[in-house]
Design an enzyme around this catalytic site. Structure first.
Site, mmCIF file in Angstrom:
data_model
loop_
_atom_site.group_PDB
_atom_site.id
_atom_site.type_symbol
_atom_site.label_atom_id
_atom_site.label_comp_id
_atom_site.label_asym_id
_atom_site.label_seq_id
_atom_site.Cartn_x
_atom_site.Cartn_y
_atom_site.Cartn_z
ATOM 1 N N LYS A 1 -3.073 -52.415 -9.845
ATOM 2 C CA LYS A 1 -3.696 -52.627 -8.536
ATOM 3 C C LYS A 1 -5.213 -52.364 -8.564
ATOM 4 O O LYS A 1 -5.746 -51.906 -9.560
ATOM 5 C CB LYS A 1 -3.009 -51.745 -7.497
ATOM 6 C CG LYS A 1 -1.514 -52.053 -7.359
ATOM 7 C CD LYS A 1 -1.267 -53.509 -7.017
ATOM 8 C CE LYS A 1 0.143 -53.840 -6.594
ATOM 9 N NZ LYS A 1 1.142 -53.846 -7.651
HETATM 10 C C1 LIG Z 1 2.980 -57.305 -2.708
HETATM 11 C C2 LIG Z 1 3.625 -56.087 -3.268
HETATM 12 N N1 LIG Z 1 4.446 -55.359 -2.499
HETATM 13 C C3 LIG Z 1 5.036 -54.235 -2.941
HETATM 14 C C4 LIG Z 1 4.817 -53.772 -4.219
HETATM 15 C C5 LIG Z 1 5.529 -52.545 -4.677
HETATM 16 O O1 LIG Z 1 4.638 -51.577 -5.138
HETATM 17 P P1 LIG Z 1 5.077 -50.548 -6.297
HETATM 18 O O2 LIG Z 1 5.203 -51.342 -7.558
HETATM 19 O O3 LIG Z 1 3.939 -49.573 -6.321
HETATM 20 O O4 LIG Z 1 6.337 -49.929 -5.873
HETATM 21 C C6 LIG Z 1 3.950 -54.483 -5.063
HETATM 22 C C7 LIG Z 1 3.687 -54.015 -6.430
HETATM 23 O O5 LIG Z 1 3.864 -54.640 -7.413
HETATM 24 C C8 LIG Z 1 3.346 -55.680 -4.583
HETATM 25 O O6 LIG Z 1 2.526 -56.388 -5.349
#
Ligand SMILES: Cc1ncc(COP(=O)(O)O)c(C=O)c1O
Length: 415
Positions: free
Chosen positions: A202
């Site tokens: 990110k």
């Molecule tokens: C659009 C979106 N939503 C939710 C997530 C979930 O985040 P995490 O991987 O930190 O749980 C991500 C991460 O890849 C994402 O890109």
């Protein structure tokens, strides 16, 4: 004669490996993070219970976003689950989302025994389409989760108007959209709750991690924090557990890195936008179509996405991608993959709680349909979009090199 492709033994258009979000080459992690971490280690307090970094990080994030509430959590998925726990839907209630998002957007819905209902996307921006949202609303709809995909703000004005008409809760999934804005408003501050991820790839990272934000409007009070803390009202002293909720705490170590990263965030985002602008300029005249960013908004380029036109190519899209990778382009076809979210086994085949098939098989559940082509625009986008990992680490020359690699491959494969 087109140049010989690297996949066929020619020299790659991009000589050196591009900076990558996977390691130090494309991440801005250094002395500032080390110093913050050192403080935490020396303090001996790795938990928010006894250390101060988590609170400091939350306060700094809340200030940056101009909101009253910021609750740090262990991932973006945890952030979205915390938001949904706050809403507290009944089993069988429906939550509308885009099929072009991470499974982390759907997992919290299923975890609460609610039903994910997929709305289609806009062809050009690939963001959830307000018209499709409206078509999917039923008397069981409780919420809309809006993913600002690729870092591009979705049409929040239209979505908030629909939400107001139907009395729906709006959660903004800003996992890919740190510091993205729509007419000057930050993504995450336009809906009821904003959710963020600090996973490795990110805009800023704590390895894994996340944040939930909300403005105080008389609703959130202490409950939002309790949703990530075992339903525990710690500020009332003693032990109590008011409702079912997991432990999603961020550690002091993550918060320490987060604090240092947050200070660098505006610069990192600026560099992503700058190199993306260079690439967009360099792609002019090529037979590709960058994912459109709506007027009046600032996209912050989690990925750089562009559309291929398979009908004008002499080989299938996956072959084009393989050739691009051989030239040194760091990307893949389609997000979350060449198929949209509802085609993965967890949803399509109900791989959920034991063999129960819950929530889909619950008597109270209706209106779910994960057949092929329920969201045709999203399905086509997943098949035809090249998503390139983007980073703050690109040099001035690298966007041009990426464009040259794309031009070379298109030239060789033009029908
Ligand atoms: C659009 C979106 N939503 C939710 C997530 C979930 O985040 P995490 O991987 O930190 O749980 C991500 C991460 O890849 C994402 O890109």
């Amino acid at each position: 004669m087109p140049a010989q492709l690297a996949i066929d033994g020619g020299s790659p258009a991009i000589g050196e490996r591009l900076p990558s979000i996977r390691d130090a080459s494309g991440r801005s992690l250094g002395a500032e993070e080390m110093e913050q971490l050192r403080e935490v280690i020396e303090s001996g307090s790795l938990s928010f219970l006894y250390g101060g970094k988590t609170q400091e990080f939350e306060t700094a994030f809340a200030e940056l976003y101009g909101v009253e509430h910021a609750v740090s959590v262990s991932s973006g998925t945890a952030a979205l689950h915390t938001a949904l726990l706050y809403l507290n839907p009944e089993p069988g209630d429906e939550v509308i989302l885009s099929p072009i998002t991470d499974m982390g957007t759907a997992i919290p819905i299923l975890s609460q025994l609610a039903i994910p209902v997929f709305a289609d996307v806009d062809r050009d921006t690939q963001a959830i389409d307000p018209r499709s949202i409206e078509e999917k609303i039923t008397d069981r709809t409780r919420a809309i989760i809006v993913t600002h995909i690729y870092g591009n703000p979705a049409d929040m004005d239209a979505i908030m108007a629909i939400a107001a008409r139907h009395d729906l809760f709006v959660i903004e999934d800003c996992a890919q959209a740190l510091l993205a804005t729509d007419k000057g408003r930050l993504c995450g501050t336009m809906g009821d709750i904003g959710c963020f991820s600090f996973q490795q790839s990110k805009h800023m990272t704590t390895g894994d991690g996340g944040m939930v934000i909300a403005r105080e409007d008389g609703r959130f009070g202490r409950r939002l924090r309790q949703c990530a803390d075992k339903g525990w009202p710690r500020d009332q002293g003693g032990r109590n557990h008011l409702f079912l909720a997991p432990n999603y705490h961020m550690t002091e170590l993550q918060a320490a890195v987060g604090l240092a990263q947050l200070r660098k965030l505006p610069g990192m985002v600026e560099r992503r936008i700058h190199s993306a602008g260079q690439l967009t300029a360099a792609l002019q005249g090529l037979d590709v179509e960058p994912v459109r960013i709506r007027e009046g908004t600032t996209g912050t380029f989690f990925f750089y996405g562009f559309r291929l036109f398979p009908e004008r190519l002499g080989v299938p899209v996956p072959q084009v991608m393989k050739a691009l990778q051989a030239e040194g382009v760091d990307g893949f076809i389609g997000y979350p993959g060449p198929i949209p979210l509802y085609k993965y086994p967890v949803i399509r085949d109900h791989k959920t709680f034991g063999n129960s098939g819950w929530p889909f098989t619950l008597a109270c559940a209706r209106n779910w349909n994960y057949a092929d082509a329920i969201c045709p625009v999203a399905e086509q986008a997943c098949r035809e979009t090249v998503c390139m990992w983007w980073t703050e680490g690109f040099s001035q020359e690298q966007p041009q090199q990426i464009a040259a690699a794309i031009a070379k491959v298109l030239d060789a494969y033009r029908r």
